[in-house]
Design a protein around this motif. Structure first.
Motif, short mmCIF file in Angstrom:
data_model
loop_
_atom_site.label_atom_id
_atom_site.label_comp_id
_atom_site.label_asym_id
_atom_site.label_seq_id
_atom_site.Cartn_x
_atom_site.Cartn_y
_atom_site.Cartn_z
N TYR A 71 1.11 5.36 0.54
CA TYR A 71 0.69 3.97 0.15
C TYR A 71 1.80 3.02 0.94
O TYR A 71 3.02 3.45 1.22
CB TYR A 71 1.20 3.79 -1.29
N GLU B 25 -1.27 -2.33 -0.73
CA GLU B 25 -1.71 -0.94 -1.38
C GLU B 25 -0.82 -0.39 -2.27
O GLU B 25 -0.90 -0.23 -3.42
CB GLU B 25 -2.29 0.07 -0.47
N LEU B 26 0.50 -0.24 -1.48
CA LEU B 26 1.67 0.00 -2.47
C LEU B 26 2.10 -0.61 -3.51
O LEU B 26 2.25 -0.52 -4.56
CB LEU B 26 2.93 0.04 -1.40
#
Length: 142
Positions: A119, A123-124
């Protein structure tokens, strides 16, 4: 003694979290030494023999209990099953255990794990928020 409403309960097996189908429950802080707690969970009558085996073997279980309202973070306990009461269509499981503290590095370890899983960027951030909301699995302190 202090008594609270139990709103969710899970058994943690390593990385797996088994959410129990709680119908009702109480959690009692007995307020004497070693943070001794009683947790009574009313569950559908399903696999009572599993809990009877835990009781008979006095197996130490990692239990996560959410107290008072579903939005609270769960508290983690090392507990044993003390009693299994089977009724017509329900069963009552009585756990006795000690509260154990969160690993203070939990968020760092979670972030590191997500980065290692690939990630990054937005997105992380989303994955991190979702994992924290999932009510974290805490490491056993031994």
């Amino acid at each position: 003694m202090k008594t609270f409403r139990l709103v969710a309960i899970s058994l943690v097996h390593g990385e797996e979290v088994e959410q129990l189908d709680l119908q009702d429950g109480l959690i009692i802080n007995r307020e004497y030494g070693k943070e001794n707690w009683l947790i009574e969970a009313l569950l559908p009558k399903s696999e009572p023999e599993k809990y009877e085996e835990f009781r008979d073997k006095e197996e130490m279980l990692h239990v996560q209990a959410t107290i008072s309202k579903p939005t609270n973070d769960p508290a983690s306990f090392e507990a044993v099953v003390r009693q299994v009461a089977v009724m017509e269509d329900k069963m009552s499981i009585l756990f006795e255990g000690e509260l154990f503290r969160k690993n203070t590095n939990y968020h760092e370890k979670l972030l590191e794990r997500l980065v290692n899983e690939g990630y990054n960027g937005d997105e992380l951030v989303e994955a991190f928020k979702n994992k924290v909301k999932e009510k974290p699995v805490l490491e056993k302190s031994k």
